[in-house]
Design a protein around this motif. Structure first.
Motif, PDB file in Angstrom:
ATOM      1  N   UNK A 136      11.703   0.790   1.165  1.00  0.00           N
ATOM      2  CA  UNK A 136      10.461   1.447   1.086  1.00  0.00           C
ATOM      3  C   UNK A 136       9.713   0.793  -0.150  1.00  0.00           C
ATOM      4  N   UNK A 137      10.569   0.445  -1.311  1.00  0.00           N
ATOM      5  CA  UNK A 137       9.931  -0.048  -2.356  1.00  0.00           C
ATOM      6  C   UNK A 137       9.509  -1.430  -2.303  1.00  0.00           C
ATOM      7  N   UNK A 142       4.599  -4.961  -1.451  1.00  0.00           N
ATOM      8  CA  UNK A 142       4.181  -5.919  -0.761  1.00  0.00           C
ATOM      9  C   UNK A 142       2.643  -5.302  -0.297  1.00  0.00           C
ATOM     10  N   UNK A 143       2.594  -4.055  -0.092  1.00  0.00           N
ATOM     11  CA  UNK A 143       1.268  -3.491   0.361  1.00  0.00           C
ATOM     12  C   UNK A 143       0.137  -3.448  -1.007  1.00  0.00           C
ATOM     13  N   UNK A 144       0.927  -3.198  -2.025  1.00  0.00           N
ATOM     14  CA  UNK A 144       0.026  -3.323  -3.456  1.00  0.00           C
ATOM     15  C   UNK A 144      -0.486  -4.590  -3.621  1.00  0.00           C
ATOM     16  N   UNK A 148      -4.328  -5.828  -3.814  1.00  0.00           N
ATOM     17  CA  UNK A 148      -5.075  -6.414  -4.868  1.00  0.00           C
ATOM     18  C   UNK A 148      -5.557  -7.730  -4.749  1.00  0.00           C
ATOM     19  N   UNK A 149      -4.869  -8.530  -3.732  1.00  0.00           N
ATOM     20  CA  UNK A 149      -5.349  -9.703  -3.170  1.00  0.00           C
ATOM     21  C   UNK A 149      -6.680  -9.575  -2.635  1.00  0.00           C
TER      22      UNK A 149
END
Length: 180
Positions: A136-137, A142-144, A148-149
């Protein structure tokens, strides 16, 4: 010493303990003492003597996982013989005249072998290699990073704001340059 050497040392130690435990039962205790001492000395070496190692991403320990699993599977018969010959099962293996009976001994060895293999493969099947909280972390991070990109890419494409910390030159209505 590199990571390969550390894993090689652990594999050799594990194999030797599994093969020769019946000859020297205290090998487990000495091995545990050796590993605790090695953890402390490696920590001292990394903190005080060497520069910090460069981290490299890896999903698993690679081929070493297969090596340790094969060592375990191939040493199960050795463990069984050790259990059967060094325990209360010896009473089953002899008849009233003191002669060794082969049938109960082989049956005990086969039953214990299959129970140990069932336990090993059961753990391999039902215990995940990656805990759910770690997954989950990792997915959240990865999603964050993707968000951001994506935001930075949209900012650079739209041209309305600074992209990657740089300034963007703009033309005003009267034709002069201005930097944002």
């Amino acid at each position: 010493m590199g990571l390969f050497d550390d894993f090689l040392e652990l594999a050799l130690q594990f194999g030797m303990i599994m093969m020769f435990a019946c000859a020297f039962p205290l090998a487990f205790a000495f091995s545990a003492l050796n590993n605790i001492t090695e953890i402390k000395t490696d920590a001292l070496k990394l903190l005080a003597m060497w520069k910090r190692p460069v981290p490299r991403a890896a999903a698993t320990i690679g081929a070493w996982l297969n090596i340790f699993q094969e060592l375990w599977v191939w040493n199960v018969p050795n463990i069984n013989v050790n259990i059967c010959t060094n325990s209360a099962l010896l009473g089953w293996l002899y008849d009233e005249e003191g002669k060794w009976k082969i049938e109960p001994g082989l049956a005990a060895i086969l039953v214990i072998e299959h129970v140990l293999l069932l336990i090993k493969f059961g753990f391999s099947r039902f215990v995940p290699e990656e805990p759910t909280w770690v997954r989950a972390n990792r997915m959240k991070n990865s999603t964050q990073a993707q968000d951001m990109c994506s935001k930075q890419l949209l900012r650079s494409i739209s041209g309305g704001e600074r992209a990657f910390g740089g300034s963007i030159p703009r033309k005003t209505h009267d034709g002069t340059d201005r930097t944002e």
